[in-house]
Design an enzyme around this catalytic site. Structure first.
Site, PDB file in Angstrom:
ATOM      1  N   GLU A 220       0.836  -1.207   0.000  1.00  0.00           N
ATOM      2  CA  GLU A 220       0.000   0.000   0.000  1.00  0.00           C
ATOM      3  C   GLU A 220       0.870   1.256   0.000  1.00  0.00           C
ATOM      4  OE1 GLU A 220      -3.749  -1.599   2.791  1.00  0.00           O
ATOM      5  OE2 GLU A 220      -2.030  -0.605   3.682  1.00  0.00           O
TER       6      GLU A 220
ATOM      7  N   THR B 288      -5.898   0.742   2.386  1.00  0.00           N
ATOM      8  CA  THR B 288      -6.995   0.209   1.584  1.00  0.00           C
ATOM      9  C   THR B 288      -8.052  -0.336   2.530  1.00  0.00           C
ATOM     10  OG1 THR B 288      -5.892  -1.919   1.394  1.00  0.00           O
ATOM     11  CG2 THR B 288      -5.495  -0.316  -0.358  1.00  0.00           C
TER      12      THR B 288
ATOM     13  N   LYS C 210     -14.705  -0.281   6.001  1.00  0.00           N
ATOM     14  CA  LYS C 210     -14.275  -1.336   6.936  1.00  0.00           C
ATOM     15  C   LYS C 210     -12.802  -1.650   6.694  1.00  0.00           C
ATOM     16  CE  LYS C 210     -14.863  -6.297   7.867  1.00  0.00           C
ATOM     17  NZ  LYS C 210     -13.527  -6.695   7.365  1.00  0.00           N
TER      18      LYS C 210
ATOM     19  N   MET D  85      -8.660  -2.223   9.096  1.00  0.00           N
ATOM     20  CA  MET D  85      -8.047  -2.969  10.190  1.00  0.00           C
ATOM     21  C   MET D  85      -7.090  -2.168  11.078  1.00  0.00           C
ATOM     22  SD  MET D  85      -7.415  -6.589   8.144  1.00  0.00           S
ATOM     23  CE  MET D  85      -6.801  -7.467   9.589  1.00  0.00           C
ATOM     24  N   GLU D  86      -6.997  -0.865  10.910  1.00  0.00           N
ATOM     25  CA  GLU D  86      -6.025  -0.124  11.732  1.00  0.00           C
ATOM     26  C   GLU D  86      -6.513   1.207  12.314  1.00  0.00           C
ATOM     27  OE1 GLU D  86      -4.922  -1.161   8.548  1.00  0.00           O
ATOM     28  OE2 GLU D  86      -3.767  -2.916   9.212  1.00  0.00           O
TER      29      GLU D  86
ATOM     30  N   ASP E 289     -12.614  -3.499  -2.115  1.00  0.00           N
ATOM     31  CA  ASP E 289     -13.638  -4.548  -2.216  1.00  0.00           C
ATOM     32  C   ASP E 289     -14.926  -4.034  -1.580  1.00  0.00           C
ATOM     33  OD1 ASP E 289     -11.809  -5.137   0.303  1.00  0.00           O
ATOM     34  OD2 ASP E 289     -13.816  -5.869   0.789  1.00  0.00           O
TER      35      ASP E 289
END
Lengths: 240, 240
Positions: A15, A91, A175, A177-178, A201
């Protein structure tokens, strides 16, 4: 918006690669040995712009993604680099039901929550969700034609129905994760923070996240790089 | 087992109170302002024994429980206190199916895993589970009549079927919310680490975790205090 020292906190090398390249950041090795985070240093116009990735897991040889590594990264970056603004580019998954499309780039606003910290005890339930307020990105988003929305963080790339119910409860549209972890540490130090997330996605279609994620990672990372640079340029040009 | 400087990393004040009292630890304020962790200092025989709790959330006025705060606590404690052994005492859920009972006290061995970091991408799947090896506690457990087992960490007090499937896949017998995070940071610094967990509730019975947890928190914290002091005494007496 008088920021002089911006730190970008990122999880995946894939990324970060095109951002590092486009901003001509210089790899300075590990941020704080023996921790795995990789430190990239640079300038953009009058701003110091540094980037820290969470580095690789020496056991599994993959990037340190997820909330735990993001905490260590942010705490170390604050201690070493003393930023006056923290941004988390990354992302993420979007939602068709919220008008999201693959390739969309969102700025977090007005808050960032956790969708997988279910603690059904009085007070702890709200603590689990977190609801971290973030920097008011509306002016930037309006100027640059970006979307804004509530970002939702969890430890898994996939999801369960309880995650979706939680995300719906606070109107989450991104949505990932960090972001909530970084928001929490930034808030403890009272350092302004926001996330910028490029959609790889769509959570609420029939294709599994992991398939879409891998297929769209490169194009989403490219869009992310393009937009974070526009954001930094905006910040550099609005130093009143 | 030549340890001189032990740091106990804990989440909840209620869990820590009787340990602080029994070990006559002195409250020294915040470990590292502006972070919320509370620092307690002490000695036991020839050992330095410090304790750090993750402190309270200023917004929700509850203790900082869970994996994220445990990361910040551990990283800060290592930076400030330079321990040569880290122990995580806490309460936890047990499993009837693994012979667990309320009031049992377990030492972690041989490893600590995450049950709620599902990342179905090659390499990341194993990274998510973590499988952090911990200090070999068998001699201590045998000497003191304690159980050993795989400890499993997640961000929620409750659980979903996927959590239980994951815990079963690696033979987990203790379910809690911090140990894997502390194990990860300790491993990065190559500092020996183990967890000691007192069972407040049985995951695989029909009573909701939160009900049993609140009912048994005091007695489990008392058992935890009694056993961690026996463990520290064992370490103090085995300094060869």
């Amino acid at each position: 918006m008088k920021f002089k020292r911006i730190v970008l906190i990122m999880a995946m090398e894939d990324e970060a690669r095109s951002i590092i390249h486009e901003l001509n950041l210089i790899h300075k090795g590990k941020l704080l040995s023996p921790l795995p985070m990789a430190f990239y240093e640079g300038k953009y116009k009058s701003l110091n712009v540094d980037l820290v990735t969470s580095g690789k897991c020496y056991k599994h040889n993959v990037d340190h993604i997820g909330p735990q590594a993001a905490i260590l990264n942010t705490a170390s970056a604050i201690g070493q680099l003393h930023p006056d603004l923290i941004i988390n580019p990354g992302t993420a998954g979007g939602f068709m039901s919220a008008g999201g499309n693959i390739g969309d780039v969102y700025l977090s606003y007005p808050m960032i929550c956790y969708h997988d910290r279910r603690i059904p005890l009085p007070g702890f339930d709200a603590y689990g969700v977190g609801s971290y307020y973030c920097f008011d990105t509306r002016e930037i988003a309006n100027s640059l034609g970006l979307k804004t929305g509530v970002v939702s963080t969890g430890s898994s790339l996939d999801y369960i129905q309880k995650d979706l119910d939680m995300i719906k409860s606070y109107g989450g549209v991104v949505k990932e994760m960090e972001a909530a972890s970084i928001a929490w540490v930034a808030d403890l130090y009272k350092i302004p923070f926001f996330a910028i997330k490029s959609i790889t996605d769509l959570v609420d279609n029939s294709t599994p996240t992991e398939e879409e994620f891998l297929k769209n990672l490169e194009s989403a990372s490219f869009a992310l790089s393009r937009e974070i640079i526009r954001v930094i340029d905006f910040l550099a040009n609005h130093q009143e």
